[in-house]
Enzyme design. Structure first.
Site, PDB file in Angstrom:
ATOM      1  N   LYS A 171      31.500  -3.763  30.063  1.00  0.00           N
ATOM      2  CA  LYS A 171      32.848  -4.268  29.766  1.00  0.00           C
ATOM      3  C   LYS A 171      33.246  -3.918  28.335  1.00  0.00           C
ATOM      4  CE  LYS A 171      32.937  -7.282  33.429  1.00  0.00           C
ATOM      5  NZ  LYS A 171      31.704  -6.794  34.034  1.00  0.00           N
ATOM      6  N   CYS A 611      11.710 -11.050   0.136  1.00  0.00           N
ATOM      7  CA  CYS A 611      11.370 -11.349   1.538  1.00  0.00           C
ATOM      8  C   CYS A 611      12.300 -12.396   2.123  1.00  0.00           C
ATOM      9  CB  CYS A 611       9.946 -11.859   1.658  1.00  0.00           C
ATOM     10  SG  CYS A 611       8.729 -10.751   0.965  1.00  0.00           S
TER      11      CYS A 611
HETATM   12 CA   LIG Z   1      30.341  -3.913  26.266  1.00  0.00          CA
END
Ligand SMILES: [Ca+2]
Ligand SMILES: [Ca+2]
Ligand SMILES: [Ca+2]
Length: 629
Positions: A171, A611
């Site tokens: 989609k 980090c």
């Molecule tokens: Ca998509």
């Protein structure tokens, strides 16, 4: 492109053929000739070009049929349409056969022709515009003189609350998502309709169906809809031929980054299929092909300007967050705090327009060498005569011949497959955590297109401490205000007289020097490009090294502003001599040092400032396809 097709001349039957402009139809004139024929002539309409080919010689046949050629088994006709038809069968070629006395033809055979133009187009010259029929659109080459279209992996989320990345469904939920896709245009020109049985088909090879997706923009003017036409389980799509001059617009998305066994190239074809006879499958008479290269996964070095700093908020890092916030506002960039609820411990941040990729091994055990702290990237360099305009990836690995941890093969294979930031393998296995960013980082030199490489250095620390001892500061105390568990009184004298520590740090220095040599060679650096930051390590029970005091090299770099783990060094004349020393090294370069107390939030858990943060940086202006890997 089109193949030459052979055509059989027949008497009496009406032959109708579609011919794609630019392709040829070849026919033998001898085999079809009546028994008593000795010469032939050719008549054709204006939009057809006919050549008589005999013994490697070719000659244009005039349209009016005024010339006769001797019949010979070696003679063939080559027919091509010079422009698309306005109606089906609007062009014709007639072959007339003549006997000994010439005059009237004994017999004639004719072919009706329909011309059509087909071109599958992409931005093969990489200027942002889909041009028409680029001659090298099916060949992809690197470098500033190269060509070939490019494609992004649509791995971001236009809507941060959806579960999957954009490329994981068929989609298109928002128009913004089209910005992540490459345009492809199918251009056709010809009569209103094709003769019965002809069909145009768009298709991808089976091997590419998990790597590329294609959407078709339906009804561009009335309520747009994006139809998923190619991708996983959709290997082909029959394209509706609409006649006249038509442009069908498609949007192409990448589904996977280059990887082991996938060089990053994907192919899309369009073919024109021709019917042979009722009940027999059609055959392709023309194919146009385009190639895309999927953009590699690219790391951004510290020398690029920061845009947004991502920090995770966890149970005990409130003060740390506050200090980072101050630094970020100084550096004029944004900060996004990722809540504990969203980050589920330590998850790499995801959100709108922020793509991510994860590689999970099927069999190997995941070690801490696989986490992102173990990946760094150098600024652009030239080394051994080769340019690396996007820098080189540094990955932490085990010492050659040792059977230690090694970054999981799938991660290494993935990094090598990206090609544009050719990885360098460093030896990081001597560390408890084993991350590259525990001993090396890079800082820009403001205003210049230069950088310095910073390395953790026990020898620099011993040198500084011995100097301080000589100056009479042997009793200066470390770890003042330190919230860590070490409550013993530690002085410069105490550190210098600890023989075990001296030996352990000699070992660490050798490990760092090993990497230093690799880095100098592979990044083309000289001594003047390297700055040693004092650091001390101690060994854990497994004989791996961890920082004794917060490791300053593990800093966050935001342009000229550096957020450095506060080292809690010996206090001399009310000042930390480590901080003072580091400032004296970096501030003359135009950098600003801010020391951040990360002890309780990160250092104790064997990580430092770097980090605990991720910096989203402005991408390099250098286009990756201009790299010559
Ligand atoms: Ca998509
Ligand atoms: Ca172009
Ligand atoms: Ca997207």
């Amino acid at each position: 492109m089109g193949r030459d097709r052979t055509l059989r001349l027949q008497f009496g039957n009406r032959i109708e053929v579609v011919c794609v402009v630019g392709t040829r139809l070849c026919t033998d004139v001898y085999g079809a000739a009546p028994a008593d024929a000795v010469t032939f002539a050719v008549k054709h309409s204006d939009d057809v070009e006919v050549e008589i080919i005999s013994d490697g010689q070719s000659e244009h046949a005039p349209a009016n049929g005024g010339k006769q050629w001797p019949l010979d088994p070696k003679t063939t006709l080559s027919i091509q349409m010079t422009r698309p038809s306005t109606e089906a069968n609007d062009n014709k070629v007639t072959v007339g056969y003549y006997g000994e006395n010439g005059g009237h033809p004994i017999d004639q055979a004719g072919v009706f022709l329909t011309g059509i133009e087909i071109s599958l187009d992409v931005d093969a010259d990489r200027d942002g515009v889909v041009e028409k029929n680029h001659p090298k659109k099916a060949v992809w080459t690197w470098g500033p003189d190269g060509q070939g279209a490019v494609l992004l992996v649509n791995c971001d989320k236009e809507n941060p609350y959806t579960g999957k990345e954009d490329c994981q469904d068929d989609k298109v939920f928002s128009k913004d998502d089209l910005e992540d896709m490459s345009r492809m245009i199918l251009r056709t020109k010809g009569p209103d309709r094709l003769p019965p049985g002809y069909e145009m088909v768009l298709y991808i090879p089976l091997s590419d169906c998990d790597k590329v997706g294609v959407f078709y923009l339906q009804n561009p003017f009335f309520g747009q809809r994006y139809i998923h036409v190619l991708g996983p389980r959709k290997l082909f799509h029959v394209v509706k031929y609409t006649g006249g001059s038509a442009e069908m617009e498609f949007f192409v998305e990448g589904l996977r980054f280059p990887d082991a066994g996938f060089d990053g190239l994907v192919t899309i074809n369009v073919s024109l299929l021709e019917p042979v006879a009722e009940g027999i499958p059609q055959t392709p008479i023309f194919t146009d092909t385009v190639v895309f290269r999927i953009a590699p996964w690219i790391m951004t070095p510290n020398t690029l300007a920061p845009v947004n700093v991502f920090v995770c908020s966890v149970k005990d890092n409130y003060l740390f967050l506050k200090e980072i916030k101050n630094l970020v506002s100084k550096a004029n960039c944004k900060m996004s705090v990722c809540s504990r609820y969203m980050n589920r411990g330590d998850r790499w941040m995801q959100g709108p327009d922020f793509g991510y990729v994860s590689r999970e091994p099927l069999f190997e055990e995941v070690t801490s060498l696989d986490s992102f702290g173990n990946l760094e990237v150098s600024p652009p360099v030239t080394a051994n005569g080769k340019e690396y305009p996007l820098g080189r990836i540094l990955i932490g690995s085990s010492f050659p011949l040792s059977a230690g941890r090694r970054m999981t093969k799938v991660v290494r294979d993935f990094l090598y497959a990206q090609k544009v930031q050719s990885p360098i393998e460093l030896y990081s296995d001597w560390l408890t955590v084993g991350h590259v960013d525990e001993f090396v980082t890079f800082v820009p030199i403001p205003g210049k297109k230069q950088f310095r490489m910073l390395m953790a250095s026990p020898s620099a620390c011993y040198k500084l401490f011995r100097e301080k001892q000589k100056e009479g500061h042997g009793e200066a105390v470390m770890f003042k205000g330190y919230t860590g568990t070490d409550t013993k009184r530690v002085t410069v004298n105490k550190v210098l007289s600890n023989e075990v520590m001296v030996q352990e740090n000699q070992y660490v220095q050798r490990c760092i020097d090993w990497n230093r040599d690799i880095l100098k060679k592979e990044l083309g650096l000289a001594e003047k490009d390297i700055i040693d930051l004092p650091a001390l390590f101690k060994m854990d029970k497994q004989g791996k090294a961890m920082a004794y005091f917060p490791n300053m090299v593990n800093m966050i770099v935001l342009s000229r502003d550096l957020g450095i783990p506060k080292p809690f060094g010996p206090i001399i004349e009310a000042e930390c001599c480590l901080e003072q020393h580091v400032c004296s090294l970096l501030e003359p370069l135009g950098l600003t040092c801010t020391f951040i107390d990360d002890v309780s939030s990160y250092h104790k858990q064997l990580g430092e400032v770097h980090c605990g943060t991720n910096v989203h940086r402005k991408p390099s202006a250098f286009k990756w396809w201009n790299v010559t890997p």
